[in-house]
Design a protein around this motif. Structure first.
Motif, PDB file in Angstrom:
ATOM      1  N   SER A  34       0.825  -1.203   0.000  1.00 40.18           N
ATOM      2  CA  SER A  34       0.000   0.000   0.000  1.00 40.18           C
ATOM      3  C   SER A  34       0.860   1.254   0.000  1.00 40.18           C
ATOM      4  N   LEU A  52      -3.593   4.030  -1.644  1.00 41.90           N
ATOM      5  CA  LEU A  52      -3.748   3.036  -2.696  1.00 41.90           C
ATOM      6  C   LEU A  52      -3.306   1.689  -2.160  1.00 41.90           C
ATOM      7  N   LEU A  54      -2.204  -1.797  -3.670  1.00 46.03           N
ATOM      8  CA  LEU A  54      -1.696  -2.176  -4.986  1.00 46.03           C
ATOM      9  C   LEU A  54      -1.869  -3.664  -5.241  1.00 46.03           C
ATOM     10  N   ALA A  59      -5.182  -0.902  -8.736  1.00 43.23           N
ATOM     11  CA  ALA A  59      -5.078  -0.326  -7.398  1.00 43.23           C
ATOM     12  C   ALA A  59      -6.479  -0.071  -6.861  1.00 43.23           C
ATOM     13  N   ALA A  87      -0.205   6.370  -8.704  1.00 44.59           N
ATOM     14  CA  ALA A  87      -0.614   5.107  -9.330  1.00 44.59           C
ATOM     15  C   ALA A  87       0.030   4.965 -10.707  1.00 44.59           C
ATOM     16  N   VAL A  92       0.235   1.372 -12.621  1.00 45.26           N
ATOM     17  CA  VAL A  92      -1.176   0.997 -12.471  1.00 45.26           C
ATOM     18  C   VAL A  92      -1.940   1.468 -13.711  1.00 45.26           C
TER      19      VAL A  92
END
Length: 148
Positions: A34, A52, A54, A59, A87, A92
């Motif tokens: 995270s 977030l 992950l 995410a 992100a 992400v």
């Protein structure tokens, strides 16, 4: 505002206390896998947060909160922008969230409402989806592209 990335359990406990005061889930927060951001005012008081969890290229947006006295000052916008930037830097491609109260806020920031059946299995298996948020919570996604 001073932006901090949480890197230790003591600071994580401060975030949990802040989230509890703002009526958001806090029991299942963990540092591993995270990224949590906190925003401090000039007096070193926590006034906003976001995080977030992950899951590979996906995410889960968590813990977006702004202290009552700071609302309406675009701090929530900053939190979401910073999380999307983070992100993207981590590779992400989609950011998911569940909300019971902030659907309009996130729609204005280009999140789209989706059905839970469209959510990747890794996100569905998160504590947020499995136990923390009720099935009545609205599910949303933000798809990262080169242009955003």
């Amino acid at each position: 505002m001073i932006l901090q990335i949480i890197e230790d359990q003591t600071t994580l406990e401060n975030l949990r206390t802040f989230l509890q005061k703002n009526a958001l889930p806090f029991h299942d927060l963990k540092l591993e896998g995270s990224v949590y951001l906190t925003y401090l005012n000039d007096h070193q008081q926590l006034v906003a947060s976001g995080g977030l969890e992950l899951y590979g290229t996906y995410a889960l947006l968590r813990s977006v909160a702004v202290e009552q006295a700071q609302r309406g000052k675009k701090l929530g916008d900053q939190v979401v922008r910073d999380l999307i930037t983070k992100a993207k830097s981590l590779g992400v491609i989609e950011v998911y969230l569940l909300t019971e109260t902030a659907e309009v806020f996130f729609e204005r920031r280009n999140f789209s409402k989706i059905n839970r059946e469209q959510v990747p299995e890794a996100i569905l298996n998160s504590s947020e989806f499995k136990t923390v948020c009720p099935v009545s919570a609205v599910c949303m996604v933000y798809k990262l592209t080169k242009n955003n």
